[in-house]
Design an enzyme around this catalytic site. Structure first.
Site, short mmCIF file in Angstrom:
data_model
loop_
_atom_site.label_atom_id
_atom_site.label_comp_id
_atom_site.label_asym_id
_atom_site.label_seq_id
_atom_site.Cartn_x
_atom_site.Cartn_y
_atom_site.Cartn_z
N HIS A 188 0.82 -1.21 0.00
CA HIS A 188 0.00 0.00 0.00
C HIS A 188 0.86 1.26 0.00
O HIS A 188 0.42 2.30 -0.46
CB HIS A 188 -0.96 -0.01 1.19
CG HIS A 188 -2.14 -0.88 0.95
ND1 HIS A 188 -2.21 -2.17 1.40
CD2 HIS A 188 -3.27 -0.65 0.25
CE1 HIS A 188 -3.33 -2.70 1.00
NE2 HIS A 188 -4.01 -1.80 0.30
N ARG A 295 2.63 -1.53 -25.14
CA ARG A 295 3.64 -2.47 -25.66
C ARG A 295 3.71 -3.68 -24.72
O ARG A 295 4.50 -3.71 -23.78
CB ARG A 295 5.00 -1.77 -25.73
CG ARG A 295 5.11 -0.71 -26.82
CD ARG A 295 6.49 -0.08 -26.79
NE ARG A 295 6.82 0.62 -28.02
CZ ARG A 295 6.72 1.94 -28.19
NH1 ARG A 295 6.28 2.70 -27.22
NH2 ARG A 295 7.07 2.50 -29.33
N ARG A 331 -1.03 -4.08 -27.91
CA ARG A 331 -0.33 -4.71 -29.02
C ARG A 331 0.16 -6.08 -28.59
O ARG A 331 0.72 -6.22 -27.50
CB ARG A 331 0.85 -3.84 -29.44
CG ARG A 331 1.73 -4.51 -30.47
CD ARG A 331 2.77 -3.59 -31.00
NE ARG A 331 3.90 -3.45 -30.09
CZ ARG A 331 4.92 -2.64 -30.32
NH1 ARG A 331 4.92 -1.86 -31.39
NH2 ARG A 331 5.92 -2.57 -29.48
N GLU A 429 3.79 -0.74 -40.34
CA GLU A 429 5.16 -0.33 -40.04
C GLU A 429 6.16 -0.97 -40.99
O GLU A 429 7.37 -0.91 -40.75
CB GLU A 429 5.51 -0.61 -38.57
CG GLU A 429 5.24 -2.01 -38.09
CD GLU A 429 5.51 -2.21 -36.60
OE1 GLU A 429 6.16 -1.37 -35.97
OE2 GLU A 429 5.04 -3.23 -36.06
N ASN A 452 8.45 4.42 -36.33
CA ASN A 452 9.84 4.08 -35.99
C ASN A 452 10.35 2.98 -36.92
O ASN A 452 11.41 3.09 -37.52
CB ASN A 452 9.95 3.60 -34.54
CG ASN A 452 9.25 4.53 -33.57
OD1 ASN A 452 9.12 5.71 -33.85
ND2 ASN A 452 8.79 4.00 -32.45
N ASP A 453 9.57 1.92 -37.01
CA ASP A 453 9.97 0.84 -37.91
C ASP A 453 9.73 1.20 -39.37
O ASP A 453 10.50 0.79 -40.24
CB ASP A 453 9.23 -0.46 -37.54
CG ASP A 453 9.92 -1.17 -36.39
OD1 ASP A 453 11.17 -1.22 -36.38
OD2 ASP A 453 9.22 -1.63 -35.46
N ARG A 463 17.46 1.23 -36.94
CA ARG A 463 17.12 2.28 -35.98
C ARG A 463 17.95 2.24 -34.72
O ARG A 463 18.00 3.18 -33.94
CB ARG A 463 15.61 2.22 -35.64
CG ARG A 463 15.17 0.99 -34.92
CD ARG A 463 13.66 0.84 -34.88
NE ARG A 463 13.09 1.21 -33.59
CZ ARG A 463 11.85 0.90 -33.21
NH1 ARG A 463 11.03 0.26 -34.03
NH2 ARG A 463 11.41 1.25 -32.03
N CYS A 500 1.30 5.69 -33.96
CA CYS A 500 1.75 5.44 -32.59
C CYS A 500 3.27 5.41 -32.47
O CYS A 500 3.81 5.18 -31.40
CB CYS A 500 1.14 4.17 -32.02
SG CYS A 500 1.64 2.69 -32.90
C1 PEP Z 1 7.02 1.77 -34.27
O1 PEP Z 1 7.73 0.96 -34.87
O2 PEP Z 1 6.87 2.94 -34.65
C2 PEP Z 1 6.32 1.37 -33.04
C3 PEP Z 1 5.43 2.16 -32.47
O3 PEP Z 1 6.67 0.20 -32.48
P1 PEP Z 1 8.03 -0.03 -31.68
O4 PEP Z 1 8.72 1.29 -31.52
O5 PEP Z 1 7.69 -0.65 -30.40
O6 PEP Z 1 8.78 -0.96 -32.59
MG MG Z 2 7.56 -1.14 -34.39
#
Ligand code: PEP
Ligand code: MG
Length: 552
Positions: A188, A295, A331, A429, A452-453, A463, A500
């Site tokens: 708590h 995630r 996800r 992605e 991102n991907d 990346r 996202c």
């Molecule tokens: C992305 O690829 O933009 C994404 C949101 O997923 P992650 O960054 O977890 O690969």
């Molecule tokens: Mg991704």
């Protein structure tokens, strides 16, 4: 400078002097008594006084931390009225002809050990509560009052562990943060720290040395780092982080509760990205309209083995219930590439980012996928959960996912286990998904673009490789045009399309996304109110074409 690492139970930055909190050390001696009944009476009087104190504490904490968190003091009152607890104490006094203090301490040890040995995490946590109530009775028996923090300036409290009653009794305006050596996330105390919204760390291996008292320190509740006597550079960096946090907080005051709508009436959903249940406080604090990306792989990464269906259900359900009817997009696991969990025993690969990750693992190891799907479908009976599948490249993958989903639903139905009807969408992605997004849109309920991907795979730049940072350009026209194409194809099939990836929080592109008709932007909670501000200052009709011409 000394640096310690703890486990964060609440984020944020605290900078201030340390206060080492030590509980009054009650030395309980075993003493033989002539008049056992007089000791029983002393015990009852102390117990009644403790119950009175707890009732006062309950009232005090109702306003300080709310009913749900104050409830612990009601529970403590009930524990002190528990027949087993009372009988055990009376019995020790009478049969051993000993003092009330000794009997209370012995009962406390016995009960606490019994709780600690239980399998259930919640019951285990009750061991601390038994010790807490017993200590209160012992303090009263010894004529002492509970220790309170008395300082002029607000301090960072460092303690071995904190009982809930100790936490709530502290003057909130005098506490910047809690750092404890022990403690559990289920306690708590951790719950109270979260509710109070102050950075807090547990499991921090800091020596509880009186010489620490009064020294300058910084708690970074986001990273779990605890700096004692930070060097100039660290202090400046942390001060900057703190200032940014304050600016955001001020914005929060003005934009909280306001709609995310443009000057000409275009609405956009502003959602939050999370990796953990613990991030929810930030989600609420920053007024997110939903969760756009949970995630879920972090549950797997934090574990030393596959999280069970029940463990996952508990978390997904808690998130859905906390979000109270707002959309929560979870996800399915995106393990692989940079997110490796040893127990998956994935073979070593030449190009892990292009290897066995995300949906590819789920489709080749359906038993892992099915466990997660069962938990997700079951949790969706408790809130507005949506399921999102990552790293999609083909219609064939969607067909296989649908087949597995049907198997899971059939199994749940046969077992009589209730489940909901979650929306099911996919991440866009990969360039492949973008190019067939017209067809994919016919198969799913929504799209969420993982920029991102998408940048990584479109530009063929790892990346993770910081040597290539200057080439990793997520504003590249190819990426932005792919986003536009995806949104258009989604809308042709009347499904919504969000973003996202990190671009969702990129303030320099917010107006472009509005012009493209993006329906949702999901980002780390701390960015939400900045983006809401931009949305509310935009006139898509007037600015849209010019901003498109600038970027596309
Ligand atoms: C992305 O690829 O933009 C994404 C949101 O997923 P992650 O960054 O977890 O690969
Ligand atoms: Mg991704």
């Amino acid at each position: 400078m000394e640096l310690y690492r703890g486990k964060s139970v609440f984020g944020g930055i605290a900078i201030g002097r340390l206060h080492i909190y030590s509980r009054k050390n009650l030395q309980v001696k075993r003493e033989r008594v002539e008049d056992a009944e007089a000791e029983v009476a002393r015990f009852h009087a102390a117990k009644e006084k403790a119950i009175e104190q707890l009732a006062e504490l309950y009232e005090k904490s109702l306003t300080a931390v709310g009913e749900a968190n104050a409830a612990i003091f009601e529970i403590h009152q009930m524990m002190l009225q528990d027949d087993d607890y009372i009988e055990s104490t009376e019995n020790i006094i009478r049969t051993q002809q000993v003092n009330a203090e000794y009997a209370v301490a012995a009962t406390s040890d016995n009960f606490a050990n019994m709780f600690a040995a239980m399998d259930d995490d919640y019951m285990k946590g009750r061991a601390a509560d038994v010790r807490d109530i017993s200590e209160r009775v012992l303090l009263i028996l010894s004529g002492q009052e509970a220790d309170c923090v008395v300082t002029d300036e607000p301090v960072i409290i460092v303690a071995d562990d904190l009982a809930p009653s100790e936490t709530v009794q502290m003057d909130k305006s005098k506490v910047l943060s809690f750092v404890t050596v022990h403690g559990s996330t289920n306690s708590h105390t951790a719950i109270l720290a979260r509710t109070m919204g102050i950075p807090a760390l547990i499991g921090t291996p800091v020596p509880l040395d009186a010489s620490l008292d009064g020294r300058l320190a910084v708690v970074d509740g986001d990273t779990g780092q605890f700096y004692v006597e930070p060097d100039e550079q660290t202090l400046a960096k942390m001060q900057q982080k703190y200032d940014e946090m304050q600016t955001k907080k001020e914005l929060l005051q003005t934009l909280k509760g306001k709609e995310s709508v443009t000057l000409d009436g275009r609405k956009i959903m502003l959602y939050a990205n999370i990796g953990n249940y613990k991030d929810l406080s930030l989600v609420l604090e920053n007024d997110a309209e939903g969760i756009g990306l949970f995630r879920s792989e972090f549950l797997y990464l934090e574990s030393s083995t596959y999280p069970t269906e029940e463990e996952q259900l508990k978390i997904y359900r808690a998130v859905a219930e906390t979000m109270a009817g707002k959309r929560v997009i979870i996800r399915t696991l995106d393990i692989g590439a940079d997110k490796q969990a040893d127990y998956f025993e994935l073979p070593k690969e030449e190009n892990p980012a292009m290897g066995c990750r995300a949906i590819r693992i789920c489709l080749t190891r359906p038993e892992i996928f099915k466990t997660q799907l069962r938990a997700l479908f079951r949790a969706s009976a408790f809130g507005k959960i949506a399921i999102m599948y990552p790293m999609i490249t083909s219609l064939a993958e969607i067909a296989r996912i649908k087949q597995i989903v049907e198997e899971v639903k059939a199994e749940l139905t046969e077992a009589g286990v209730p489940f909901g009807t979650p929306e099911q969408g996919i991440m866009i992605e990969t360039p492949a998904a973008v190019m067939i997004s017209d067809k994919l849109a016919k198969e799913v309920d929504f799209f969420s673009i993982g920029t991102n991907d998408l940048t990584q795979y479109t530009l063929a730049i790892d990346r993770q490789n910081d040597q290539l940072d200057e080439f990793y350009d997520s504003h590249h026209q190819a990426v932005l045009r792919m986003i536009e194409m995806t949104v258009q194809n989604a809308h042709k099939e009347n499904i919504w399309c969000g973003i996202c990836g990190e671009l969702g929080a990129d303030a320099s592109l917010s107006k472009l996304f509005l012009a493209m008709g993006v329906d949702e932007l999901s980002m780390s909670p701390g960015s939400l109110l900045f983006i809401r501000k931009i949305v509310r200052e935009t006139n898509v009709g007037e600015e849209g074409e010019a901003v498109k011409a600038q970027f596309l």
